[in-house]
Design an enzyme around this catalytic site. Structure first.
Site, PDB file in Angstrom:
ATOM      1  N   TYR A  25       0.792  -1.237   0.107  1.00 37.32           N
ATOM      2  CA  TYR A  25       0.028  -0.070  -0.042  1.00 37.32           C
ATOM      3  C   TYR A  25       0.791   1.422  -0.082  1.00 37.32           C
ATOM      4  O   TYR A  25       0.937   2.028  -1.096  1.00 37.32           O
ATOM      5  CB  TYR A  25      -0.962  -0.009   1.090  1.00 37.32           C
ATOM      6  CG  TYR A  25      -1.840  -1.012   1.136  1.00 37.32           C
ATOM      7  CD1 TYR A  25      -2.879  -1.339   0.338  1.00 37.32           C
ATOM      8  CD2 TYR A  25      -1.711  -2.233   2.307  1.00 37.32           C
ATOM      9  CE1 TYR A  25      -3.731  -2.367   0.075  1.00 37.32           C
ATOM     10  CE2 TYR A  25      -2.442  -3.473   2.126  1.00 37.32           C
ATOM     11  CZ  TYR A  25      -3.666  -3.359   1.012  1.00 37.32           C
ATOM     12  OH  TYR A  25      -4.167  -4.593   1.139  1.00 37.32           O
ATOM     13  N   HIS A  62      -7.637   1.049   1.243  1.00 35.92           N
ATOM     14  CA  HIS A  62      -7.594  -0.330   1.389  1.00 35.92           C
ATOM     15  C   HIS A  62      -6.258  -0.605   2.489  1.00 35.92           C
ATOM     16  O   HIS A  62      -6.379  -1.569   2.836  1.00 35.92           O
ATOM     17  CB  HIS A  62      -7.030  -0.957  -0.026  1.00 35.92           C
ATOM     18  CG  HIS A  62      -7.369  -2.503   0.054  1.00 35.92           C
ATOM     19  ND1 HIS A  62      -7.299  -3.280   0.929  1.00 35.92           N
ATOM     20  CD2 HIS A  62      -7.805  -3.200  -1.185  1.00 35.92           C
ATOM     21  CE1 HIS A  62      -7.761  -4.440   0.604  1.00 35.92           C
ATOM     22  NE2 HIS A  62      -8.074  -4.412  -0.625  1.00 35.92           N
ATOM     23  N   PRO A  87     -18.640 -23.975  -2.758  1.00 33.88           N
ATOM     24  CA  PRO A  87     -18.956 -23.051  -3.620  1.00 33.88           C
ATOM     25  C   PRO A  87     -17.549 -22.010  -4.002  1.00 33.88           C
ATOM     26  O   PRO A  87     -18.016 -21.755  -5.339  1.00 33.88           O
ATOM     27  CB  PRO A  87     -20.020 -22.220  -2.695  1.00 33.88           C
ATOM     28  CG  PRO A  87     -20.489 -23.305  -1.755  1.00 33.88           C
ATOM     29  CD  PRO A  87     -19.281 -24.045  -1.477  1.00 33.88           C
ATOM     30  N   SER A 102      -7.886 -15.164   3.258  1.00 35.33           N
ATOM     31  CA  SER A 102      -7.626 -14.536   4.528  1.00 35.33           C
ATOM     32  C   SER A 102      -6.665 -15.290   5.497  1.00 35.33           C
ATOM     33  O   SER A 102      -6.700 -16.532   5.432  1.00 35.33           O
ATOM     34  CB  SER A 102      -8.906 -14.415   5.109  1.00 35.33           C
ATOM     35  OG  SER A 102      -8.672 -13.953   6.553  1.00 35.33           O
ATOM     36  N   THR A 159      -3.733 -11.274   3.901  1.00 34.93           N
ATOM     37  CA  THR A 159      -4.050 -12.149   3.061  1.00 34.93           C
ATOM     38  C   THR A 159      -2.804 -12.897   2.533  1.00 34.93           C
ATOM     39  O   THR A 159      -1.643 -12.637   2.657  1.00 34.93           O
ATOM     40  CB  THR A 159      -4.572 -11.369   1.983  1.00 34.93           C
ATOM     41  OG1 THR A 159      -3.598 -10.385   1.380  1.00 34.93           O
ATOM     42  CG2 THR A 159      -6.016 -10.669   2.041  1.00 34.93           C
ATOM     43  N   GLN A 183     -13.815 -13.158  -2.922  1.00 36.70           N
ATOM     44  CA  GLN A 183     -15.146 -13.415  -2.594  1.00 36.70           C
ATOM     45  C   GLN A 183     -15.201 -12.249  -1.285  1.00 36.70           C
ATOM     46  O   GLN A 183     -14.428 -12.594  -0.595  1.00 36.70           O
ATOM     47  CB  GLN A 183     -14.958 -14.724  -2.233  1.00 36.70           C
ATOM     48  CG  GLN A 183     -16.407 -14.938  -1.292  1.00 36.70           C
ATOM     49  CD  GLN A 183     -16.766 -16.444  -0.607  1.00 36.70           C
ATOM     50  OE1 GLN A 183     -17.605 -16.483   0.102  1.00 36.70           O
ATOM     51  NE2 GLN A 183     -16.155 -17.621  -1.095  1.00 36.70           N
TER      52      GLN A 183
HETATM   53  N1  COA Z   1     -19.787 -30.078   0.195  1.00 34.84           N
HETATM   54  C1  COA Z   1     -20.788 -29.268   1.008  1.00 34.84           C
HETATM   55  N2  COA Z   1     -20.361 -28.003   1.320  1.00 34.84           N
HETATM   56  C2  COA Z   1     -19.196 -27.576   1.454  1.00 34.84           C
HETATM   57  C3  COA Z   1     -18.291 -28.273   0.467  1.00 34.84           C
HETATM   58  C4  COA Z   1     -18.514 -29.500   0.080  1.00 34.84           C
HETATM   59  N3  COA Z   1     -17.510 -30.133  -0.530  1.00 34.84           N
HETATM   60  N4  COA Z   1     -17.059 -27.297   0.652  1.00 34.84           N
HETATM   61  C5  COA Z   1     -17.469 -26.173   1.246  1.00 34.84           C
HETATM   62  N5  COA Z   1     -18.626 -26.373   1.705  1.00 34.84           N
HETATM   63  C6  COA Z   1     -19.366 -25.262   2.427  1.00 34.84           C
HETATM   64  C7  COA Z   1     -18.510 -24.889   3.596  1.00 34.84           C
HETATM   65  O1  COA Z   1     -18.784 -25.937   4.729  1.00 34.84           O
HETATM   66  C8  COA Z   1     -19.451 -23.485   4.033  1.00 34.84           C
HETATM   67  O2  COA Z   1     -20.360 -23.575   4.737  1.00 34.84           O
HETATM   68  P1  COA Z   1     -21.114 -22.295   5.407  1.00 34.84           P
HETATM   69  O3  COA Z   1     -21.818 -21.570   4.343  1.00 34.84           O
HETATM   70  O4  COA Z   1     -22.279 -23.186   6.188  1.00 34.84           O
HETATM   71  O5  COA Z   1     -20.112 -21.731   6.234  1.00 34.84           O
HETATM   72  C9  COA Z   1     -19.498 -23.090   2.584  1.00 34.84           C
HETATM   73  O6  COA Z   1     -19.583 -24.177   1.696  1.00 34.84           O
HETATM   74  C10 COA Z   1     -18.436 -22.200   1.785  1.00 34.84           C
HETATM   75  O7  COA Z   1     -17.251 -22.528   1.793  1.00 34.84           O
HETATM   76  P2  COA Z   1     -16.248 -22.351   0.585  1.00 34.84           P
HETATM   77  O8  COA Z   1     -16.840 -21.924  -0.515  1.00 34.84           O
HETATM   78  O9  COA Z   1     -15.393 -23.681   0.521  1.00 34.84           O
HETATM   79  O10 COA Z   1     -15.276 -21.384   1.050  1.00 34.84           O
HETATM   80  P3  COA Z   1     -15.379 -20.253   2.007  1.00 34.84           P
HETATM   81  O11 COA Z   1     -16.730 -19.536   2.017  1.00 34.84           O
HETATM   82  O12 COA Z   1     -14.807 -20.602   3.344  1.00 34.84           O
HETATM   83  O13 COA Z   1     -14.326 -19.117   1.159  1.00 34.84           O
HETATM   84  C11 COA Z   1     -12.040 -18.232   0.950  1.00 34.84           C
HETATM   85  C12 COA Z   1     -13.141 -19.590   0.846  1.00 34.84           C
HETATM   86  C13 COA Z   1     -10.868 -18.773   0.570  1.00 34.84           C
HETATM   87  C14 COA Z   1     -12.724 -17.230  -0.085  1.00 34.84           C
HETATM   88  C15 COA Z   1     -12.292 -17.693   2.603  1.00 34.84           C
HETATM   89  O14 COA Z   1     -11.388 -18.746   3.191  1.00 34.84           O
HETATM   90  C16 COA Z   1     -11.214 -16.344   2.640  1.00 34.84           C
HETATM   91  O15 COA Z   1     -10.200 -16.354   2.778  1.00 34.84           O
HETATM   92  N6  COA Z   1     -12.388 -15.223   2.412  1.00 34.84           N
HETATM   93  C17 COA Z   1     -11.568 -13.813   2.806  1.00 34.84           C
HETATM   94  C18 COA Z   1     -11.188 -13.416   1.252  1.00 34.84           C
HETATM   95  C19 COA Z   1     -11.012 -12.055   1.641  1.00 34.84           C
HETATM   96  O16 COA Z   1     -10.241 -11.507   2.299  1.00 34.84           O
HETATM   97  N7  COA Z   1     -11.507 -11.245   0.509  1.00 34.84           N
HETATM   98  C20 COA Z   1     -11.547  -9.686   0.637  1.00 34.84           C
HETATM   99  C21 COA Z   1     -10.226  -9.087  -0.053  1.00 34.84           C
HETATM  100  S1  COA Z   1     -10.373  -7.415  -0.047  1.00 34.84           S
END
Ligand code: COA
Length: 642
Positions: free
Chosen positions: A115, A349, A444, A471, A480, A570
């Protein structure tokens, strides 16, 4: 977020400190009480991955993006870098030593490299927009009433921040670092000639009690706490906002547009501007305020797609012809309330990723949805004065001499070209959402990421290096890591999907294997075991030690795999909102999404100057990819049930 990642890879390291409260402190010495409410267990430290593990993973990510000959060269360079007496081992030792003496070995390097050292404009290149659920305003009263509720909702949220009762986020059973939540209100980036600084006024002994409202490029200070420190209510805030609007009926010189400039240019102009005592005082009020609210007019040059219009307004304010002068882009939180009903924010940011910002928005939306609808009516019909005597909003004056006027003209020209270059397509994909993907026993996020890979391949006939933010907030002061979503498996999957010779089972197999590979990388990334932050650390350790930047960082494999043509993230929210940002590279796409149960919101961007990319084409390819994947998964699922 992806936004600054390419830049940091080009950056050197000069200093590693952050200014706070007039004193200088390193990010890793932030008071630990800011981490969580109550007295939670201490979070673990961000690991320094094993060198060989990172190099093995790195080579795997390079492979789909280079020719066989190029790969052999990269492999040789990596081998030399990683041998036990090589440069890599020495640098690795430096990281391990740094880990022993800091809470987070990357934190101070990161804030500068990602940044404060970046000299490009914040607008488009760094600051995301967040579009709130769509609303419609028919009158000025509607607009002011909504703005007042956004302000009141934020002040309500701030109570939790001040009392340190923001609910702790979790990832599975792990609690997450909450320090970002305490850094977004009362914060401002301060321009410098070669490096910026960041000030957390909200954490100073005498924290700010005012906000700043911008209208027609005028800035006004509004005290938002009345007697006994109670926040003003919606009715009182409407009264103050109306006063601002009535006193700024015509546009004034757009001093705020200076904050859209290249940071070195703005840094110099800032010094010039601050020489004047009146300007200095106004600048300090803007920088210190809890947050800024921009009251805008209607969209300039509407595209016909209201979601896209909202996104563009949040990202660049429709440029100099629009509301870019009605902003202060250095401010962390800047709400935008448009005349006809576009509502959102743009955020600087440096102090935080999207999730704390989306969380604030969800709180505001709950506050608005639960507050009475008739405030404006009450304001009109109730002859009584507001409950407490209100201080008149204070106009923040600027003396603008010839030199500053010229800077403003230059800023307008630079911004005009940036605004003309950015194009976006934002939409709600309604084919299905997380529920369907989960029902197919797939992740997802990985599913959507693979749809993005497929869309790119469909358009360009080749894979694109692909950044997704993960994250690392499982770790103390974690920010991140990059998920490199382009893999050998993702390429095989894209080829399989586009090959009419293959049957559904073969396509389904390729889909599962690509999703598994992505999920596996994502899990490594959230556990601090990705490739990019480790490599960045090794590079910065070399620069800090006065050594040459190792050859690995100049190699085609490195350059190709870090030229992120897809910058994705996401950012989930409880409400129908979405975040959006510009691409990371001139021939790339930005793609941010909010996956919901039965739909996914997407904000896609590209540059007009690239003949290869077009956000509308990308949208079609993405929708097609999602539906094709849906059909493949569904058919396979049905078959297995027979
Ligand atoms: N079968 C059924 N359900 C599943 C599955 C499978 N094989 N794999 C995952 N799921 C479910 C999870 O249990 C979770 O359930 P919930 O909605 O009840 O919590 C849901 O699906 C979502 O999981 P998934 O899509 O795998 O990932 P996530 O939502 O954990 O996201 C990242 C993954 C990497 C995006 C997240 O960990 C992350 O780091 N996010 C931050 C990103 C960030 O900082 N962005 C901003 C930048 S400015």
């Amino acid at each position: 977020m992806a936004l600054s990642a390419a830049f940091i890879l080009r950056q050197g390291l000069r200093c590693s400190r952050v200014v706070r409260s007039g004193s200088v402190f390193t990010t890793h010495t932030m008071p630990s009480r800011l981490l969580h409410q109550g007295d939670p267990p201490a979070l673990p430290q961000l690991p320094v991955p094993h060198l060989q593990d990172t190099l093995t993973k790195y080579l795997k990510t390079v492979k789909p993006l280079v020719t066989e000959e190029e790969y052999m060269v990269t492999e040789e360079i990596v081998k030399k870098f990683g041998n036990s007496t090589g440069i890599g081992a020495k640098l690795q030792q430096k990281l391990e030593e740094k880990k022993k003496t800091t809470d987070n070995w990357l934190a101070d390097w990161w804030i500068n490299a990602a940044y404060l050292d970046c000299r490009g404009p914040l607008v488009v290149w760094s600051s995301p927009g967040l579009v709130f659920p769509l609303v419609e305003f028919k009158t000025l009263d509607d607009q002011l009433n909504y703005a007042a509720k956004v302000i009141a909702g934020t002040l309500d949220y701030k109570i939790m921040v001040d009392e340190k009762t923001v609910p702790v986020d979790r990832m599975g059973k792990d609690i997450l670092d909450m320090s970002q939540y305490f850094k977004i209100l009362g914060t401002c980036r301060i321009p410098g000639v070669t490096r910026d600084t960041i000030r957390f006024y909200g954490q100073e002994p005498d924290p700010p009690k005012h906000i700043v409202v911008a209208h027609n490029n005028h800035f006004f200070k509004i005290d938002v706490y009345g007697k006994h420190g109670k926040p003003l209510n919606v009715r009182q805030l409407v009264h103050q906002l109306r006063n601002v609007v009535e006193r700024s009926t015509h546009p004034t010189v757009p001093v705020g547009i200076l904050t859209t400039q290249n940071r070195n240019v703005w840094g110099k102009a800032y010094k010039m501007l601050r020489k004047d005592k009146v300007n200095k005082a106004s600048l300090e009020e803007i920088q210190r305020c809890i947050f800024l609210v921009a009251l805008d007019g209607p969209v300039v040059n509407p595209t016909g797609n209201v979601m896209t219009d909202a996104a563009l307004k949040c990202v660049h304010g429709n440029g100099p012809q629009g509301y870019a002068g009605n902003r202060w882009y250095d401010k962390t939180i800047q709400f935008i309330i448009g005349k006809k009903g576009i509502v959102g924010l743009t955020y600087e940011h440096t102090p935080a990723e999207g999730p704390p910002i989306a969380n604030l928005m969800d709180h505001i939306m709950d506050y608005i949805n639960n507050s009475p609808k008739d405030n404006v009516q009450a304001e009109h019909t109730d002859p009584r004065p507001p409950a407490v005597e209100l201080t008149r909003p204070q106009r923040l004056m600027f003396n603008v001499g010839q030199e500053v006027k010229q800077e403003i003209e230059d800023a307008k020209i630079a911004l005009e070209s940036l605004v003309g270059d950015l194009e976006m397509t934002c939409f709600k994909f309604t084919g299905f959402g997380k529920n369907f993907i989960k029902s197919q026993k797939m992740s997802p996020d990985s599913f959507i990421q693979m749809a993005i890979q497929l869309a790119f391949y469909r358009i360009h006939g080749e894979p694109g290096a692909h950044y997704e933010s993960a994250s690392t907030r499982k770790f103390v002061y974690g920010r991140t890591e990059t998920i490199r979503s382009c893999s050998e498996e993702s390429v095989a999957f894209a080829k399989a999907m586009l090959n009419p010779e293959l049957n559904n089972a073969e396509k389904a197999q390729a889909l599962r294997s690509a999703i598994d590979a992505h999920k596996n990388y994502a899990q490594n990334a959230v556990n601090g075991l990705g490739v990019d932050r480790h490599l960045l650390g090794l590079k910065l350790a070399a620069i800090e030690a006065g050594m040459d930047v190792p050859k690995l960082f100049m190699d085609v494999g490195y350059l190709r795999s870090s030229h992120m043509r897809l910058s994705t993230s996401q950012v989930p929210a409880r409400c129908e909102a979405f975040m959006c940002f510009g691409p990371l590279v001139p021939d790339g796409y930005g793609c941010c999404y909010n996956p919901r149960g039965d739909a996914v919101f997407f904000g896609i961007s590209a540059f007009n100057s690239s003949p290869e990319t077009d956000s509308a084409t990308f949208r079609s390819a993405l929708e097609q990819s999602l539906m094709d994947m849906h059909d493949v998964a569904l058919k396979e699922g049905l078959k297995s049930k027979l």
